[in-house]
Scaffold this motif. Structure first.
Motif, mmCIF file in Angstrom:
data_model
loop_
_atom_site.group_PDB
_atom_site.id
_atom_site.type_symbol
_atom_site.label_atom_id
_atom_site.label_comp_id
_atom_site.label_asym_id
_atom_site.label_seq_id
_atom_site.Cartn_x
_atom_site.Cartn_y
_atom_site.Cartn_z
ATOM 1 N N ALA A 180 6.515 3.702 7.054
ATOM 2 C CA ALA A 180 7.370 2.828 7.856
ATOM 3 C C ALA A 180 8.402 2.115 6.981
ATOM 4 O O ALA A 180 8.225 1.978 5.770
ATOM 5 C CB ALA A 180 6.509 1.807 8.601
ATOM 6 N N PRO A 181 9.494 1.632 7.580
ATOM 7 C CA PRO A 181 10.524 0.919 6.821
ATOM 8 C C PRO A 181 9.970 -0.302 6.095
ATOM 9 O O PRO A 181 9.024 -0.951 6.550
ATOM 10 C CB PRO A 181 11.529 0.513 7.902
ATOM 11 C CG PRO A 181 11.349 1.517 8.985
ATOM 12 C CD PRO A 181 9.882 1.827 8.993
ATOM 13 N N ALA A 220 -2.227 8.181 9.143
ATOM 14 C CA ALA A 220 -2.345 7.584 7.816
ATOM 15 C C ALA A 220 -0.982 7.366 7.195
ATOM 16 O O ALA A 220 -0.015 8.063 7.513
ATOM 17 C CB ALA A 220 -3.184 8.490 6.908
ATOM 18 N N GLY A 221 -0.913 6.381 6.297
ATOM 19 C CA GLY A 221 0.316 6.172 5.565
ATOM 20 C C GLY A 221 0.524 4.732 5.165
ATOM 21 O O GLY A 221 -0.348 3.869 5.310
ATOM 22 N N ASP A 222 1.721 4.486 4.643
ATOM 23 C CA ASP A 222 2.162 3.153 4.250
ATOM 24 C C ASP A 222 2.936 2.564 5.422
ATOM 25 O O ASP A 222 4.042 2.991 5.723
ATOM 26 C CB ASP A 222 3.043 3.256 2.996
ATOM 27 C CG ASP A 222 3.595 1.911 2.534
ATOM 28 O OD1 ASP A 222 3.372 0.900 3.219
ATOM 29 O OD2 ASP A 222 4.280 1.890 1.496
ATOM 30 N N PHE A 223 2.335 1.571 6.067
ATOM 31 C CA PHE A 223 2.942 0.968 7.250
ATOM 32 C C PHE A 223 3.795 -0.251 6.898
ATOM 33 O O PHE A 223 4.459 -0.803 7.772
ATOM 34 C CB PHE A 223 1.857 0.572 8.250
ATOM 35 C CG PHE A 223 1.261 1.746 8.981
ATOM 36 C CD1 PHE A 223 1.636 2.040 10.274
ATOM 37 C CD2 PHE A 223 0.332 2.566 8.360
ATOM 38 C CE1 PHE A 223 1.101 3.123 10.954
ATOM 39 C CE2 PHE A 223 -0.213 3.658 9.024
ATOM 40 C CZ PHE A 223 0.173 3.934 10.319
ATOM 41 N N ASN A 224 3.736 -0.716 5.639
ATOM 42 C CA ASN A 224 4.428 -1.932 5.225
ATOM 43 C C ASN A 224 4.084 -3.112 6.119
ATOM 44 O O ASN A 224 4.894 -4.037 6.296
ATOM 45 C CB ASN A 224 5.946 -1.704 5.163
ATOM 46 C CG ASN A 224 6.373 -1.092 3.841
ATOM 47 O OD1 ASN A 224 6.107 -1.643 2.778
ATOM 48 N ND2 ASN A 224 7.006 0.073 3.906
ATOM 49 N N TRP A 263 -3.316 -9.797 -2.993
ATOM 50 C CA TRP A 263 -3.673 -8.453 -2.547
ATOM 51 C C TRP A 263 -3.381 -8.300 -1.061
ATOM 52 O O TRP A 263 -3.673 -9.200 -0.266
ATOM 53 C CB TRP A 263 -5.151 -8.176 -2.794
ATOM 54 C CG TRP A 263 -5.491 -7.850 -4.219
ATOM 55 C CD1 TRP A 263 -6.112 -8.668 -5.118
ATOM 56 C CD2 TRP A 263 -5.252 -6.606 -4.895
ATOM 57 N NE1 TRP A 263 -6.265 -8.027 -6.325
ATOM 58 C CE2 TRP A 263 -5.748 -6.752 -6.217
ATOM 59 C CE3 TRP A 263 -4.668 -5.403 -4.525
ATOM 60 C CZ2 TRP A 263 -5.685 -5.739 -7.157
ATOM 61 C CZ3 TRP A 263 -4.596 -4.387 -5.459
ATOM 62 C CH2 TRP A 263 -5.099 -4.554 -6.758
ATOM 63 N N GLN A 264 -2.811 -7.174 -0.695
ATOM 64 C CA GLN A 264 -2.536 -6.851 0.706
ATOM 65 C C GLN A 264 -2.964 -5.413 0.972
ATOM 66 O O GLN A 264 -2.904 -4.572 0.070
ATOM 67 C CB GLN A 264 -1.037 -6.975 1.020
ATOM 68 C CG GLN A 264 -0.421 -8.308 0.729
ATOM 69 C CD GLN A 264 1.094 -8.290 0.904
ATOM 70 O OE1 GLN A 264 1.718 -7.233 0.946
ATOM 71 N NE2 GLN A 264 1.687 -9.463 1.032
ATOM 72 N N SER A 265 -3.381 -5.133 2.167
ATOM 73 C CA SER A 265 -3.619 -3.752 2.581
ATOM 74 C C SER A 265 -2.540 -3.380 3.581
ATOM 75 O O SER A 265 -2.625 -3.707 4.766
ATOM 76 C CB SER A 265 -5.020 -3.579 3.178
ATOM 77 O OG SER A 265 -5.994 -3.588 2.155
ATOM 78 N N ILE A 266 -1.495 -2.718 3.062
ATOM 79 C CA ILE A 266 -0.394 -2.272 3.917
ATOM 80 C C ILE A 266 -0.463 -0.760 4.147
ATOM 81 O O ILE A 266 0.325 -0.216 4.902
ATOM 82 C CB ILE A 266 0.969 -2.674 3.339
ATOM 83 C CG1 ILE A 266 1.182 -2.094 1.939
ATOM 84 C CG2 ILE A 266 1.116 -4.186 3.315
ATOM 85 C CD1 ILE A 266 2.557 -2.383 1.360
ATOM 86 N N ASP A 267 -1.410 -0.115 3.480
ATOM 87 C CA ASP A 267 -1.703 1.298 3.723
ATOM 88 C C ASP A 267 -2.906 1.357 4.655
ATOM 89 O O ASP A 267 -3.843 0.554 4.519
ATOM 90 C CB ASP A 267 -2.035 2.016 2.414
ATOM 91 C CG ASP A 267 -0.934 1.852 1.382
ATOM 92 O OD1 ASP A 267 0.019 2.649 1.416
ATOM 93 O OD2 ASP A 267 -1.029 0.931 0.543
#
Length: 331
Positions: A180-181, A220-224, A263-267
């Motif tokens: 995602a952007p 699945a992926g990087d959703f930001n 720490w963040q979980s953006i994936d």
């Protein structure tokens, strides 16, 4: 328990439930952090990834990066005292087919015999998403890119990769890979862009459910975005459960990405109810070699390839997610 976030509870009955006629199936998600080759694509803004650029991105550094990513994926196959290669790997921030060919066929992964598919997106920098898979456990039927119509003032973004194939036991598995952007320019200002991608993805999963209400789906992926932000939350209203929002590491990682000491979980890895029932565990693969001391904020941080323009020779600024399933196999 809500559809928004699944908390994984393991117990000794899990193995008994699936019995001896089950087969392990491992799925990995990883943002590779700018996996670019050293050749210029005149149609893309990729000049920072050339030998003469301020980054000094040389063939030597490129091949080290490929082998680092390969080592990272191989390590994701560890499970207690056992090890087996992941069956499917969803990848973000890969430049082109040449990079994927080098990763799958010429890096440390060359003997794994992975095949791959990827998108060819209008992203101005040339960033795409891809999926590697083991033909022995996933037989590809079809794949395509799903384009997100940009909003006014929104830069073209990465296509969503859709792939479907059969897995052991004969089921059809539908997979969507997303990048995602970003939040560059501010979270609130860029939120509509990620919502637009989420709407496109929700329409795609709805179309799968319309044909097969009990479909096996993985997203699945990087959703930001973190799991309860508006864009991921939209997907939960369309029959998709976030199975990794409570995933943890074992060596100090509190998420898949660290930003200004937090720490963040953006994936994320998300699943349809059919795949949720097959889930055995999820984790952040924070192996020691993927981390370094965070000198500014304390604790650990991902050992990345670059910090700004300073070359560190690491792996990625994101850590991998691993989800393991048991697939029942008819006698």
């Amino acid at each position: 328990m809500t559809a928004a976030c699944l908390i994984i509870i393991l117990n000794s009955a899990a193995g008994q439930q699936h019995g001896r006629n089950s087969h392990p199936f491992a799925f990995v998600e990883l943002n590779c952090e700018n996996l670019f080759d050293t050749s210029h694509d005149s149609l893309k803004q990729d000049t920072e990834w050339l030998d003469g650029s301020p980054r000094h991105w040389t063939p030597k550094r490129y091949w080290q990066k490929l082998n680092n990513i390969g080592k990272e994926i191989i390590a994701c196959g560890e499970y207690g005292d056992e090890w087996r290669l992941p069956d499917i790997v969803a990848l973000c921030e890969v430049e082109n087919d040449s990079v994927m060919r080098d990763l799958a066929k010429r890096s440390l992964l060359r003997k794994a015999r992975y095949e791959y598919v990827m998108t060819e997106s209008p992203d101005v920098r040339g960033i795409d998403v891809a999926m590697m898979y083991s033909p022995s456990s996933f037989h590809l039927i079809t794949h395509r890119g799903i384009r997100t119509a940009p909003l006014e003032g929104m830069r073209p973004t990465r296509d969503i990769l859709y792939a479907c194939g059969t897995i052991i036991g004969g089921d059809t598995l539908h997979i969507f890979v997303v990048h995602a952007p970003s939040r560059y320019g501010g979270e609130r200002a860029t939120r509509p862009n990620r919502m637009q991608v989420a709407k496109t993805l929700a329409a795609a999963t709805d179309s799968v459910y319309a044909l097969s209400p009990d479909a096996a789906i993985l997203v699945a992926g990087d959703f930001n975005d973190i799991h309860d932000d508006p864009a991921p939350s939209l997907l939960y209203r369309h029959g998709i459960t976030n199975i990794t929002c409570k995933a943890t590491g074992s060596n100090g990682a509190g998420g898949t990405y660290k930003f200004k000491g937090e720490w963040q979980s953006i994936d994320h890895i998300m699943a349809s109810p059919k795949m949720v029932k097959r889930l055995t565990d999820t984790r952040i693969a924070d192996h020691h070699f993927l981390l370094e001391d965070d000198e500014k904020y304390g604790g650990k941080t991902p050992l990345r390839t670059y910090h700004g323009f300073r070359y560190k020779g690491g792996y990625s600024d994101h850590l991998p997610l691993v989800a393991r399933f048991n697939i029942e196999v008819p006698e």
